[in-house]
Motif scaffolding. Structure first.
Motif, PDB file in Angstrom:
ATOM      1  N   TYR A  62       3.906   1.547  -1.285  1.00 25.24           N
ATOM      2  CA  TYR A  62       4.453   1.655  -2.633  1.00 25.24           C
ATOM      3  C   TYR A  62       3.389   2.198  -3.579  1.00 25.24           C
ATOM      4  O   TYR A  62       3.663   3.055  -4.438  1.00 25.24           O
ATOM      5  CB  TYR A  62       4.936   0.280  -3.098  1.00 25.24           C
ATOM      6  CG  TYR A  62       5.588   0.281  -4.464  1.00 25.24           C
ATOM      7  CD1 TYR A  62       6.964   0.441  -4.595  1.00 25.24           C
ATOM      8  CD2 TYR A  62       4.828   0.128  -5.617  1.00 25.24           C
ATOM      9  CE1 TYR A  62       7.566   0.438  -5.840  1.00 25.24           C
ATOM     10  CE2 TYR A  62       5.420   0.132  -6.869  1.00 25.24           C
ATOM     11  CZ  TYR A  62       6.786   0.288  -6.982  1.00 25.24           C
ATOM     12  OH  TYR A  62       7.378   0.295  -8.218  1.00 25.24           O
ATOM     13  N   LEU A  63       2.153   1.705  -3.419  1.00 30.33           N
ATOM     14  CA  LEU A  63       1.062   2.121  -4.309  1.00 30.33           C
ATOM     15  C   LEU A  63       0.727   3.600  -4.112  1.00 30.33           C
ATOM     16  O   LEU A  63       0.452   4.322  -5.083  1.00 30.33           O
ATOM     17  CB  LEU A  63      -0.171   1.252  -4.063  1.00 30.33           C
ATOM     18  CG  LEU A  63      -1.360   1.466  -5.002  1.00 30.33           C
ATOM     19  CD1 LEU A  63      -0.953   1.246  -6.462  1.00 30.33           C
ATOM     20  CD2 LEU A  63      -2.518   0.523  -4.632  1.00 30.33           C
ATOM     21  N   LYS A  64       0.754   4.050  -2.874  1.00 29.24           N
ATOM     22  CA  LYS A  64       0.520   5.481  -2.609  1.00 29.24           C
ATOM     23  C   LYS A  64       1.531   6.336  -3.365  1.00 29.24           C
ATOM     24  O   LYS A  64       1.166   7.333  -4.017  1.00 29.24           O
ATOM     25  CB  LYS A  64       0.651   5.769  -1.109  1.00 29.24           C
ATOM     26  CG  LYS A  64      -0.540   5.381  -0.259  1.00 29.24           C
ATOM     27  CD  LYS A  64      -0.249   5.768   1.188  1.00 29.24           C
ATOM     28  CE  LYS A  64      -1.362   5.313   2.115  1.00 29.24           C
ATOM     29  NZ  LYS A  64      -1.033   5.621   3.530  1.00 29.24           N
ATOM     30  N   LYS A 112       0.839  -1.210   0.000  1.00 28.67           N
ATOM     31  CA  LYS A 112       0.000   0.000   0.000  1.00 28.67           C
ATOM     32  C   LYS A 112       0.870   1.256   0.000  1.00 28.67           C
ATOM     33  O   LYS A 112       0.511   2.273  -0.623  1.00 28.67           O
ATOM     34  CB  LYS A 112      -0.927   0.008   1.216  1.00 28.67           C
ATOM     35  CG  LYS A 112      -0.240   0.220   2.546  1.00 28.67           C
ATOM     36  CD  LYS A 112      -1.208   0.273   3.701  1.00 28.67           C
ATOM     37  CE  LYS A 112      -0.494   0.543   5.018  1.00 28.67           C
ATOM     38  NZ  LYS A 112       0.163   1.852   5.074  1.00 28.67           N
ATOM     39  N   ILE A 167       4.383  -7.616  -5.907  1.00 23.26           N
ATOM     40  CA  ILE A 167       3.268  -7.276  -5.017  1.00 23.26           C
ATOM     41  C   ILE A 167       3.089  -8.350  -3.952  1.00 23.26           C
ATOM     42  O   ILE A 167       2.963  -8.067  -2.761  1.00 23.26           O
ATOM     43  CB  ILE A 167       1.961  -7.103  -5.821  1.00 23.26           C
ATOM     44  CG1 ILE A 167       2.115  -5.987  -6.861  1.00 23.26           C
ATOM     45  CG2 ILE A 167       0.792  -6.787  -4.880  1.00 23.26           C
ATOM     46  CD1 ILE A 167       0.936  -5.848  -7.809  1.00 23.26           C
ATOM     47  N   LEU A 187      -5.339   1.434   0.726  1.00 27.16           N
ATOM     48  CA  LEU A 187      -4.243   2.374   0.966  1.00 27.16           C
ATOM     49  C   LEU A 187      -4.054   2.667   2.448  1.00 27.16           C
ATOM     50  O   LEU A 187      -2.956   3.048   2.875  1.00 27.16           O
ATOM     51  CB  LEU A 187      -4.502   3.673   0.202  1.00 27.16           C
ATOM     52  CG  LEU A 187      -4.512   3.558  -1.333  1.00 27.16           C
ATOM     53  CD1 LEU A 187      -4.891   4.885  -1.968  1.00 27.16           C
ATOM     54  CD2 LEU A 187      -3.148   3.089  -1.846  1.00 27.16           C
ATOM     55  N   TYR A 245       3.247   5.501  -5.951  1.00 28.68           N
ATOM     56  CA  TYR A 245       3.029   5.335  -7.393  1.00 28.68           C
ATOM     57  C   TYR A 245       1.933   6.287  -7.884  1.00 28.68           C
ATOM     58  O   TYR A 245       2.095   6.978  -8.911  1.00 28.68           O
ATOM     59  CB  TYR A 245       2.639   3.885  -7.703  1.00 28.68           C
ATOM     60  CG  TYR A 245       2.303   3.646  -9.159  1.00 28.68           C
ATOM     61  CD1 TYR A 245       3.288   3.288 -10.076  1.00 28.68           C
ATOM     62  CD2 TYR A 245       0.985   3.796  -9.629  1.00 28.68           C
ATOM     63  CE1 TYR A 245       2.975   3.082 -11.415  1.00 28.68           C
ATOM     64  CE2 TYR A 245       0.670   3.591 -10.960  1.00 28.68           C
ATOM     65  CZ  TYR A 245       1.660   3.226 -11.846  1.00 28.68           C
ATOM     66  OH  TYR A 245       1.341   3.021 -13.175  1.00 28.68           O
ATOM     67  N   THR A 305      -0.668  -1.060 -13.884  1.00 30.63           N
ATOM     68  CA  THR A 305       0.545  -0.322 -13.506  1.00 30.63           C
ATOM     69  C   THR A 305       1.836  -0.901 -14.065  1.00 30.63           C
ATOM     70  O   THR A 305       2.881  -0.237 -13.998  1.00 30.63           O
ATOM     71  CB  THR A 305       0.692  -0.295 -11.972  1.00 30.63           C
ATOM     72  OG1 THR A 305       0.846  -1.645 -11.495  1.00 30.63           O
ATOM     73  CG2 THR A 305      -0.533   0.347 -11.322  1.00 30.63           C
ATOM     74  N   ILE A 321      -4.172  -4.667 -10.615  1.00 25.94           N
ATOM     75  CA  ILE A 321      -3.192  -3.608 -10.361  1.00 25.94           C
ATOM     76  C   ILE A 321      -1.956  -3.818 -11.224  1.00 25.94           C
ATOM     77  O   ILE A 321      -1.405  -2.875 -11.801  1.00 25.94           O
ATOM     78  CB  ILE A 321      -2.800  -3.583  -8.863  1.00 25.94           C
ATOM     79  CG1 ILE A 321      -3.972  -3.085  -8.015  1.00 25.94           C
ATOM     80  CG2 ILE A 321      -1.566  -2.691  -8.643  1.00 25.94           C
ATOM     81  CD1 ILE A 321      -3.718  -3.147  -6.514  1.00 25.94           C
TER      82      ILE A 321
END
Length: 346
Positions: A9-11, A7, A64, A39, A13, A57, A53
């Motif tokens: 890393y995704l934020k 989460k 992941i 998140l 990104y 992405t 995802i």
């Protein structure tokens, strides 16, 4: 130190690529609220969402999963330590981790990070959490109050991994007699060649491993059956030829009488441990070393001279005599005939 989740890393990104939560949620087919929960770390990402995802992405699926599994693994460890009121150092001392590092018993990724060391130990033991450690082969270590289960389990795993490097032929019950006679002949000639012995055992369908034990442990050996293939594990504690061959014959005795029992558990021999099964294995090993009837004649014959012994290995006779208290460990007979392994020529 804060543990990283996917989460986080995704934020980064989404922020770096200037993508709104609403837009991203729409692209992967979930509601903005669901994405906010992801998140915030309130929910775990499902396999379906991970796949979506990755598609949107180009972040690899494996990455992941790896980062999420690592987070959960670390969380399990930290919860266990907290529940049992252990510091990382206190927990690691159970495994004598300084020795593991110094001896390179395990290939550690980062020896400067105690959490990473704990993870590597658990991975080496092939368990998913600290709780699972004590579910491995409980009967093997609960039989002895003198040994530390963590050290035993590490040693057993190390031995098991060594067997994976060995190629063994089909095992038959009659192979035990072949191996017993082989041991006797080696002892008669005062020979001990670990590689040759391992090959001989493998040829007769038995895994054979001699592995350094971990300081603090009282392990001397073990017998196990892995998928119908018997395995004999010994430590390097034995310093004299008859001592190591007795240990070998002891485990072969277990192979002869306790094969079915050993399919369910490791049968471990400890310093100072005596029970019915161990006594029976000892008795069989003594009889193999020097036939009991023949051995009795030694006591009845006042003129017996070990120098003239031709029937059995002199080291075996000396070993039995000292165990029965007929001669002392520091006697010239014992020192001369039960020679140190370091003095032998392979």
């Amino acid at each position: 130190m804060k543990r990283v989740r996917f989460k986080d890393y995704l934020k980064d990104y989404l922020e770096y690529n200037n993508i709104t939560n609403k837009d991203f949620a729409n692209r992967i087919g979930i509601t903005p609220k669901h994405l906010c929960d992801i998140l915030a770390g309130n929910v775990n990402v499902s396999a379906d969402i991970v796949n979506k995802i990755s598609i949107v992405t180009d972040i690899p699926i494996d990455y992941i999963y790896d980062i999420e599994l690592n987070y959960m693994f670390e969380n399990e460890i930290e919860n266990y330590l907290k529940m049992n009121e252990y510091t990382e150092t206190e927990y690691l001392k159970k495994f004598n981790y300084n020795y593991l590092i110094k001896s390179k018993f395990i290939d550690f990724i980062d020896t400067s990070d105690k959490l990473e060391i704990i993870k590597d130990i658990l991975k080496f033991l092939r368990v998913s959490s600290p709780e699972r450690v004590y579910d491995i082969d409980k009967t093997a270590y609960y039989k002895s109050k003198n040994d530390k289960p963590e050290l035993l389990l590490l040693w057993l795993e190390k031995c098991y991994r060594e067997t994976l490097k060995q190629n063994v032929k089909e095992y038959k019950k009659e192979n035990i007699n072949i191996l017993v006679q082989y041991v006797i002949e080696m002892a008669k000639n005062d020979k001990f060649d670990e590689k040759a012995i391992t090959n001989m055992f493998n040829e007769n369908g038995v895994y054979f491993v001699i592995q350094d034990d971990i300081p603090g442990s009282k392990i001397r050996g073990a017998f196990k059956v892995n998928r119908d293939i018997p395995a004999i594990y010994l430590t390097h504690k034995y310093k004299r030829i008859a001592d190591v061959y007795f240990a070998m014959l002891h485990e072969l005795a277990h192979c002869k009488t306790d094969f079915n029992r050993a399919q369910a558990t490791n049968m471990v021999s400890y310093d100072g441990r005596i029970d019915e099964l161990e006594e029976k294995a000892d008795a069989q090993a003594y009889d193999w070393m020097v036939d009991n009837k023949y051995y009795d004649t030694i006591f009845k014959n006042q003129d017996y001279n070990i120098e003239e012994e031709k029937e059995y290995p002199k080291s075996f006779v000396a070993y039995r005599l000292v165990k029965d208290g007929k001669i002392k460990y520091n006697s010239k007979v014992y020192q001369k005939y039960n020679v140190l392994l370091d003095e032998l020529k392979h």
